[in-house]
Design an enzyme around this catalytic site. Structure first.
Site, PDB file in Angstrom:
ATOM      1  N   LYS A 178       0.849  -1.202   0.000  1.00 32.51           N
ATOM      2  CA  LYS A 178       0.000   0.000   0.000  1.00 32.51           C
ATOM      3  C   LYS A 178       0.874   1.238   0.000  1.00 32.51           C
ATOM      4  O   LYS A 178       2.053   1.200   0.391  1.00 32.51           O
ATOM      5  CB  LYS A 178      -0.932   0.015   1.212  1.00 32.51           C
ATOM      6  CG  LYS A 178      -0.247  -0.047   2.591  1.00 32.51           C
ATOM      7  CD  LYS A 178       0.175   1.290   3.152  1.00 32.51           C
ATOM      8  CE  LYS A 178       0.812   1.162   4.542  1.00 32.51           C
ATOM      9  NZ  LYS A 178       1.553   2.390   4.940  1.00 32.51           N
ATOM     10  N   ASP A 183      -2.133  -1.743  10.407  1.00 29.66           N
ATOM     11  CA  ASP A 183      -2.479  -1.801   8.983  1.00 29.66           C
ATOM     12  C   ASP A 183      -2.683  -3.226   8.479  1.00 29.66           C
ATOM     13  O   ASP A 183      -3.084  -3.431   7.333  1.00 29.66           O
ATOM     14  CB  ASP A 183      -1.428  -1.076   8.130  1.00 29.66           C
ATOM     15  CG  ASP A 183      -0.035  -1.668   8.281  1.00 29.66           C
ATOM     16  OD1 ASP A 183       0.157  -2.516   9.176  1.00 29.66           O
ATOM     17  OD2 ASP A 183       0.866  -1.278   7.509  1.00 29.66           O
TER      18      ASP A 183
END
Lengths: 271, 83
Positions: A8, A133
């Site tokens: 990401k 995350d």
């Protein structure tokens, strides 16, 4: 069984307040990018992890993929001894979530292979203690992250058609170092509103607060961002607390552009 | 290796300092007759056809097919929620 992970980038990052428990609340957008590690497992007589590609420092038992195995066993799930092969292509210490992504991919693969019966939501909950995350990588779809970066709201955001240039210098930025120079503040414009504007307008309004604390200590990272802008990036920023920098372009990066960043790790792909 | 290094001039052996170009981008660069794909392609090609011919191209096409499947999987998964 073999699977691929994703990584990401952070599109904007606002550190909004320091909490009584010492953590910081923030808001950021996690957006998946197509650079991936590969994970392969097979049953064996005992657990073994081999890592190829980009070297990973530390004890293999501390690797997040092993922690997922131990976590599931501790929760009572029948996970047999495994031989695990991890091909690292995502640089670590880059702000790309590579380790977290591996953890999520491992859990999904074990869930499928050994019929553990976990839903995506259940896997997200199990992964949360391993990293704020980590749950993002279960679905790997764009989200607005709030709280300490662990409360997700899906976003209908697409960067399809853009070209990603990702550069990771050798610089290591510790999370503590990144937070030390930050004065938490509420943004003038909520991130969800900023991100809804065209990419071409992002450069001066979509801000990663960590750049203010990291760039003075790491001029190489700042220079990479500036060079990306000089090369015509529609948007360039550091991801997370660094040290990778990404640029979004309307056309594929030219060979000259790639070579300009060649002393560092360089990756490019269409989004 | 999931991500291919198509810059044949890049002789770096340090994995942390290499240049990786996704197959789709490499194809676009090749279409533009870019010199990113020079090096061993030209070295193995004596027929004067330039970039995109010779043994090097065959290697790349074979690698592309293998890696494209992985990239497609990542792409589809990244965009399966209406993005």
């Amino acid at each position: 069984m073999k699977t691929t992970t994703c990584a990401k980038v952070n599109l904007g990052l606002h550190v909004t307040e320091r909490r009584p428990d010492g953590y910081h609340n923030l808001e950021t957008v996690f957006y998946p990018i197509p650079i991936c590690d590969t994970l392969e497992i097979s049953t064996d007589s005992e657990d073994h992890l081999s890592v190829e590609g980009i070297p990973v420092a530390g004890d293999p038992n501390d690797n997040l993929v092993m922690k997922v195995v131990y976590l599931l066993r501790n929760k009572g799930f029948a996970v047999p001894p495994l031989s695990i092969r991890l091909q690292k292509n995502i640089p670590s210490g880059a702000g790309l979530g590579g380790g977290s992504s591996d953890a999520a991919a491992m859990m999904k693969m074990l869930n499928t292979e050994f019929h553990l019966g976990l839903s995506e939501t259940e896997m997200e909950e199990l992964l949360t203690p391993l990293g704020a995350d980590c749950p993002f990588f279960v679905r790997c779809s764009p989200v607005l992250a709030t709280g300490i970066g662990n409360i997700f709201s899906p976003l209908s955001l697409s960067l399809k058609g853009k070209h990603l240039l990702l550069v990771k210098p050798d610089d290591f930025v510790s999370t503590r170092e990144a937070y030390q120079g930050i004065t938490p503040r509420q943004p003038e414009t909520p991130l969800a509103e900023v991100i809804s504007r065209p990419v071409e307008e992002w450069q001066h309004i979509l801000v990663n607060d960590f750049e203010r604390s990291v760039f003075p200590q790491h001029p190489t990272i700042a220079a990479i961002k500036q060079r990306m802008i000089d090369f015509g990036a529609q948007y360039a920023a550091m991801s997370g607390s660094g040290s990778s920098v990404f640029g979004l372009y309307s056309t594929p990066p030219s060979p000259d552009m790639l070579r300009a960043f060649a002393p560092h790790f360089v990756f490019t792909a269409p989004m | 290796m999931t991500n291919l290094n198509f810059d044949l001039n890049d002789t770096t052996t340090d994995m942390k300092k290499k240049t990786y170009i996704a197959p789709q981008t490499a194809t676009a660069l090749m279409d533009n007759d870019s010199d990113i794909l020079t090096g061993s392609i030209h070295d193995t090609n004596a027929d004067g056809l330039g970039v995109g011919s010779g043994t090097g191209e065959n290697d790349i096409i074979e690698a592309n097919a293998k890696e494209q499947a992985i990239w497609d999987e990542v792409w589809n998964r990244s965009h399966q929620y209406g993005n």
